[in-house]
Write an enzyme that holds these catalytic residues in place. Structure first.
Site, PDB file in Angstrom:
ATOM      1  N   TYR A  35       0.862  -1.181   0.000  1.00 39.62           N
ATOM      2  CA  TYR A  35       0.000   0.000   0.000  1.00 39.62           C
ATOM      3  C   TYR A  35       0.894   1.224   0.000  1.00 39.62           C
ATOM      4  O   TYR A  35       1.865   1.288   0.758  1.00 39.62           O
ATOM      5  CB  TYR A  35      -0.890  -0.012   1.252  1.00 39.62           C
ATOM      6  CG  TYR A  35      -1.790   1.198   1.394  1.00 39.62           C
ATOM      7  CD1 TYR A  35      -2.885   1.370   0.548  1.00 39.62           C
ATOM      8  CD2 TYR A  35      -1.554   2.166   2.374  1.00 39.62           C
ATOM      9  CE1 TYR A  35      -3.723   2.469   0.681  1.00 39.62           C
ATOM     10  CE2 TYR A  35      -2.389   3.266   2.516  1.00 39.62           C
ATOM     11  CZ  TYR A  35      -3.473   3.411   1.663  1.00 39.62           C
ATOM     12  OH  TYR A  35      -4.305   4.504   1.806  1.00 39.62           O
ATOM     13  N   ASP A  51       9.383   2.776  -0.336  1.00 41.02           N
ATOM     14  CA  ASP A  51       8.354   3.453   0.444  1.00 41.02           C
ATOM     15  C   ASP A  51       8.559   3.069   1.910  1.00 41.02           C
ATOM     16  O   ASP A  51       8.149   2.008   2.361  1.00 41.02           O
ATOM     17  CB  ASP A  51       6.958   3.036  -0.043  1.00 41.02           C
ATOM     18  CG  ASP A  51       5.850   3.697   0.770  1.00 41.02           C
ATOM     19  OD1 ASP A  51       6.166   4.334   1.795  1.00 41.02           O
ATOM     20  OD2 ASP A  51       4.673   3.564   0.385  1.00 41.02           O
ATOM     21  N   LYS A  70       4.649   9.403   8.669  1.00 36.41           N
ATOM     22  CA  LYS A  70       4.402   8.887  10.021  1.00 36.41           C
ATOM     23  C   LYS A  70       5.398   9.414  11.061  1.00 36.41           C
ATOM     24  O   LYS A  70       5.242  10.517  11.554  1.00 36.41           O
ATOM     25  CB  LYS A  70       4.347   7.363   9.988  1.00 36.41           C
ATOM     26  CG  LYS A  70       3.249   6.884   8.988  1.00 36.41           C
ATOM     27  CD  LYS A  70       2.790   5.479   9.199  1.00 36.41           C
ATOM     28  CE  LYS A  70       1.913   4.985   8.063  1.00 36.41           C
ATOM     29  NZ  LYS A  70       0.547   4.729   8.333  1.00 36.41           N
TER      30      LYS A  70
HETATM   31  C1  LIG Z   1       3.823   2.179   3.302  1.00 35.11           C
HETATM   32  C2  LIG Z   1       2.835   3.310   3.240  1.00 35.11           C
HETATM   33  N1  LIG Z   1       2.945   4.215   2.267  1.00 35.11           N
HETATM   34  C3  LIG Z   1       2.101   5.273   2.180  1.00 35.11           C
HETATM   35  C4  LIG Z   1       1.088   5.421   3.101  1.00 35.11           C
HETATM   36  C5  LIG Z   1       0.162   6.591   3.000  1.00 35.11           C
HETATM   37  O1  LIG Z   1       0.395   7.480   4.024  1.00 35.11           O
HETATM   38  P1  LIG Z   1      -0.758   8.507   4.514  1.00 35.11           P
HETATM   39  O2  LIG Z   1      -1.803   7.691   5.171  1.00 35.11           O
HETATM   40  O3  LIG Z   1      -0.025   9.443   5.421  1.00 35.11           O
HETATM   41  O4  LIG Z   1      -1.251   9.202   3.280  1.00 35.11           O
HETATM   42  C6  LIG Z   1       0.923   4.491   4.113  1.00 35.11           C
HETATM   43  C7  LIG Z   1      -0.168   4.632   5.091  1.00 35.11           C
HETATM   44  O5  LIG Z   1      -0.435   3.779   5.895  1.00 35.11           O
HETATM   45  C8  LIG Z   1       1.825   3.398   4.195  1.00 35.11           C
HETATM   46  O6  LIG Z   1       1.724   2.474   5.158  1.00 35.11           O
END
Ligand SMILES: Cc1ncc(COP(=O)(O)O)c(C=O)c1O
Length: 385
Positions: A100, A195, A223
């Site tokens: 994700y 990511d 985060k």
């Molecule tokens: C690995 C990863 N990338 C991107 C995101 C997206 O981040 P946000 O919820 O701050 O938009 C998340 C959210 O859980 C994530 O776990």
């Protein structure tokens, strides 16, 4: 601890889905936010706090030669793939099933997190033209990876990966898979994007890339670097980042990007995690807890397996092993739901989905962890009846 509207208290293992590595309302983070708020909350201009956090982040993650702050992980990944496409002049984005990367249109193809939990198969509302430019392939599968990346018809700009998957539940990569990914993308001129929105500053100060010793071209963060306030960041090689406007032609901007409150909270949090022994202590505590969980799993007839790395873990309700999206999907989600409800009734708040992580924080003490283990043991017994 968190308290619900009926005044029930829970030991929190969701941790706002990752950021709360110090627990809630850490005094140093709260103080930094309060102090900064009294000077003004947004100016639409860079501030010294943004520079200070950028320097801290780039020191901790040396592959970041330049970094740009945004306001969420979604914005970070969305901006990173636009940049990778602008840099390479190619269009295809390759991702992995069950990973994700936020909710930008291009990523809602075989996505993890809420997309699996809610059983949304594809991406209603996303035009076919966009989906056509995203290819999702199995995680941890080197031969499909090689075959895909070497396909000259695909016009691949970038590969984006969770270097440890956290959004189909925790799935740890084979080191060889990551090494192959790095070698192939380097050979073929494809931008490799890690990511690390979850893993950044969680698995080590330098994230999963430090832990596995692999240097991506670009990294997305979020985060933890915002101390629990809205934040994201993307960065990487100077020659790629120089393409971002206003230096280069790839546009990206945000009214609240680099917001002083988020920067101040991030700085305060990173100061704490930077202290000697922080990650060793978190690792030891998590390893002990993981070991006890494994003992409980081994002693029961419940079909379950624990995947853990550092302070993130998932207990899958399947005999396992769970190494990719397909094996994660074999988990018995009804059984997880029952386990979740037993735990909640016992004062333990887990993610309301099989396909998420349990996060251990510095605020979890032995009493919290022992209570969670006792509740797990009794929940497993009830699952067997
Ligand atoms: C690995 C990863 N990338 C991107 C995101 C997206 O981040 P946000 O919820 O701050 O938009 C998340 C959210 O859980 C994530 O776990």
């Amino acid at each position: 601890m968190v308290t619900d509207v009926d005044d029930n208290e829970f030991i929190d293992f969701v941790g706002s889905w990752g950021p709360m590595i110090l627990g809630h309302a850490h005094p140093e983070v709260v103080e930094a936010i309060q102090k900064t708020a009294s000077d003004g909350t947004s100016f639409g201009a860079s501030s010294p706090l943004e520079v200070e956090l950028a320097e801290m982040v780039c020191r901790a993650v040396p592959s970041l030669q330049k970094v740009r702050f945004v306001s969420s992980g979604t914005e970070a990944t969305m901006s990173a793939i636009r940049l990778a496409r602008g840099y390479t002049g190619r269009k295809m984005v390759v991702k992995f099933d069950g990973c994700y990367h936020g909710h930008a249109d291009s990523f809602l193809v075989k996505a993890g997190s809420g997309v699996i939990t809610l059983g949304i198969s594809g991406s209603p509302g996303v035009p076919d033209d966009i989906v056509r430019n995203t290819l999702s392939i199995p995680y941890n599968n080197e031969s499909v990876l090689e075959q895909t990346l070497r396909d000259k018809n695909l016009d691949i700009a970038c590969v984006i990966v969770e270097p440890v998957a956290g959004n189909m539940g925790v799935v740890v990569p084979k080191r060889d898979f990551l090494l192959k990914l790095r070698a192939l993308t380097s050979e073929l001129g494809i931008v490799l994007i890690f990511d690390e929105v979850i893993t950044g500053f969680r698995l080590a100060l330098g994230g999963a890339q430090e832990r596995f010793g692999i240097v991506p071209d670009m990294t997305c963060l979020g985060k933890i670097i915002g101390g629990g306030l809205p934040v994201g960041a993307y960065g990487g090689k100077r020659e790629i980042m120089d393409m971002v406007a206003p230096d280069g032609p790839v546009y990206q901007a945000g009214t609240l990007s680099g917001n002083p409150l988020a920067m101040a909270a991030g700085i305060a949090m990173l100061k704490v995690v930077n202290r000697p022994g922080f990650y060793t202590e978190l690792e030891e505590k998590s390893a002990w807890f993981g070991g006890e969980m494994e003992r409980i799993v081994a002693a029961t007839q419940v079909p379950a397996v624990l995947n853990r790395i550092g302070s993130m873990m998932t207990c899958f309700f399947t005999p396992g092993p769970v190494t990719d999206f397909e094996s994660a999907m074999r988990a018995d989600t009804a059984m997880y739901g029952q386990y979740y409800r037993y735990m909640l009734a016992g004062g333990i708040w887990l993610a309301p989905s099989q396909f998420e992580a349990v996060f251990i924080s510095a605020a979890h003490d032995r009493v919290h962890l022992e209570k969670a283990l006792t509740m797990t043991e009794s929940s497993f017994k009830k699952l067997m009846v």
